[in-house]
Motif scaffolding. Sequence first.
Motif, PDB file in Angstrom:
ATOM      1  N   GLY A 313      61.837  13.116  70.486  1.00 29.81           N
ATOM      2  CA  GLY A 313      62.809  13.171  69.641  1.00 29.81           C
ATOM      3  C   GLY A 313      64.366  12.989  70.306  1.00 29.81           C
ATOM      4  O   GLY A 313      64.950  13.950  69.659  1.00 29.81           O
ATOM      5  N   ASP A 366      52.402  10.064  61.821  1.00 32.65           N
ATOM      6  CA  ASP A 366      53.453  11.866  61.055  1.00 32.65           C
ATOM      7  C   ASP A 366      52.451  12.003  60.533  1.00 32.65           C
ATOM      8  O   ASP A 366      52.203  12.417  58.816  1.00 32.65           O
ATOM      9  N   ASP A 370      55.436  16.781  59.324  1.00 29.31           N
ATOM     10  CA  ASP A 370      57.193  17.323  60.786  1.00 29.31           C
ATOM     11  C   ASP A 370      57.997  16.493  61.333  1.00 29.31           C
ATOM     12  O   ASP A 370      58.978  16.666  61.566  1.00 29.31           O
ATOM     13  N   LYS A 371      57.941  14.900  60.766  1.00 31.00           N
ATOM     14  CA  LYS A 371      59.388  14.396  61.034  1.00 31.00           C
ATOM     15  C   LYS A 371      58.886  14.069  62.447  1.00 31.00           C
ATOM     16  O   LYS A 371      59.084  12.969  62.968  1.00 31.00           O
ATOM     17  N   ALA A 372      57.449  14.457  62.698  1.00 31.84           N
ATOM     18  CA  ALA A 372      57.552  13.668  64.485  1.00 31.84           C
ATOM     19  C   ALA A 372      56.061  13.805  64.894  1.00 31.84           C
ATOM     20  O   ALA A 372      55.133  13.331  64.049  1.00 31.84           O
ATOM     21  N   ASN A 389      52.129  16.623  67.575  1.00 33.63           N
ATOM     22  CA  ASN A 389      53.295  16.087  67.964  1.00 33.63           C
ATOM     23  C   ASN A 389      53.677  18.068  67.760  1.00 33.63           C
ATOM     24  O   ASN A 389      54.158  18.420  66.674  1.00 33.63           O
ATOM     25  N   THR A 392      59.663  20.023  69.101  1.00 35.17           N
ATOM     26  CA  THR A 392      60.963  20.429  68.734  1.00 35.17           C
ATOM     27  C   THR A 392      61.547  21.259  69.628  1.00 35.17           C
ATOM     28  O   THR A 392      60.841  22.000  70.628  1.00 35.17           O
ATOM     29  N   PHE A 424      63.278  16.142  66.204  1.00 32.94           N
ATOM     30  CA  PHE A 424      62.621  16.868  64.786  1.00 32.94           C
ATOM     31  C   PHE A 424      62.702  18.596  64.732  1.00 32.94           C
ATOM     32  O   PHE A 424      63.776  18.865  65.453  1.00 32.94           O
ATOM     33  N   ASN A 426      61.274  21.650  63.024  1.00 32.42           N
ATOM     34  CA  ASN A 426      59.878  22.198  62.372  1.00 32.42           C
ATOM     35  C   ASN A 426      60.352  23.695  61.936  1.00 32.42           C
ATOM     36  O   ASN A 426      61.840  23.736  63.415  1.00 32.42           O
TER      37      ASN A 426
END
Length: 561
Positions: A313, A366, A370-372, A389, A392, A424, A426
């Motif tokens: 990230g 993903d 969670d965009k990670a 992952n 965050t 990220f 989260n």
Amino acid sequence: MTSARKLLGLVLLAVFSLSVVAHGSAKFKTAVSYAVGTKPSAAAVGDFNGDGKLDIAVVNSGDASVGDNGGLSILLGNGDGTLKSAANVSAGTNPVAVAVADFNGDGRTDLVLVDSSGIGMLLGNGDGTFDTLTHIASTGFSSFVTGDFNRDGRLDLAIVDASGSLAVLLGNGDGTFQGPTRVVTSNGAFFIAAADFNNDGKLDIVASSSVYPASLDILMGNGDGTFQLPTTIVKCGVICTATWVVAGVADLNQDGNMDQVVVQNAHCGPFGASRPCGGIGAFLGNGDGSFGPPPGGWQIAGGSPVAIADFNGDGKLDIAVSRLTGSQCINASGCVFVLAGNGDGTFQNATSFPVGLTPGWVISADLNNDKAPDLVAVNTDNTISVLINSGTDFSIKASTFSPTPIGPGQSATSTLSLSLLSAFDNPVSLTCGVQPAQAGAPTCSLSSSSVTFDSTGRASATMTVTAGAAVQGYHSLRLFQFLWLPVAGFAFVAACIGRSRNRKPVLLLTSCFLFAGLISQMACGGTANVGGSPQARNYAITVTGASGTTQHSATVTLAVQ
């Protein structure tokens, strides 16, 4: 004192050293393995049942020696990073590779599968099942890619057959394809990848050869499904047994031009130099179809399919591989290795994450929304391993309490400010605690037990601390507890006077009075403390934020009277 200072220095050095190592590192939860078919060889990700959650398709090669034809394992996703048990179905004969796309334009995800008979299509039904396999090309295979090579909005295929011939099959938009059109290469092809390397809006192809003299070529696309004659990017020197594999394409140095991640081993001569070498390197694109040599050279020996994503990230692309020569695996069975990118085409040392037995294929997706980017490894023990992952990263600060100090039953508040340090976002869970924790200590509470970051990467909450009603009683008890001290002091003086017949009465008498006065002062603490407000006591209030395996804390002091 000197020894204590040295010890403190060593502790601080260790703490800061750990911080430096952790910064920028990818973080994943412990791998979770799922059973699939016999001898899984590759995997791909897509939404096969239209529920908005990513699923995984695994091709199982089976064992031809015992009549096991292998097949396909479909693992539907729950949307939280976990998967349902695999549904194993027959598909082709000893398949070895798979790709995901919508080839007939019906909004449902389809599969292209390569088996011992050639390349076949499985059209998706939109419910996690697929139609019977239909072969597109009956030929041996070493590599294939999908893309719209003639810019008609329909997906096409570029394939390499067992003889090393490269061909393009233009798609009809209904899941069928036109006959193959051969593409000229300089010395045959072994592995191919597609991207727009000269920024003209047309897909190009890079092709590696496995025949002496081994080379890596680029074929510029004309936008109609045909290609210009190949230009050699790199080839072997006089003595060479190298093999180059374009393991991935991406803009690694953020200059707007597509680059290549290349896996190479044995004896080779990158850019004309004949020397032993091997490893992973990045050919950086110049935006015109030409490339520069790997910055920093070939960084680490090894080879496997490579997953490219920003795993930590920090806005720089990283790579994940399943095999690295000379890199330590922290698990005896197998690991996935993640190399954090520096943003210039070079990579940091690998961090290993345990998975199943001897992983091969590695992909990234993903899986929990969670965009990670997460990782999926295909293992030789008939399983796949999912690494979620948890990268965050954030900072947390707590403002000074207001008001301060406070008395029994009164409250003070502190504003918590969190800032996102990664790409990220989260949610971050919050907890607080008070030290020293004892009878009569204040209590803390939070306006929310979890916060999410806004579009600017900021979040906030309020922490409230309330002093206990027993604080005043504590001070009163403390006052009576020490009333015996002045009494004891005066008694001691009387005893001293009684002994003043000794040889040095003046010295003895003076010492006795001084000692008694000291005891009285300690006990009473001055007239103001006895008759006025009690002394304030300081408490350390710590708030901790946690997201996955990442934790950060902030501590602020509050005085309570």
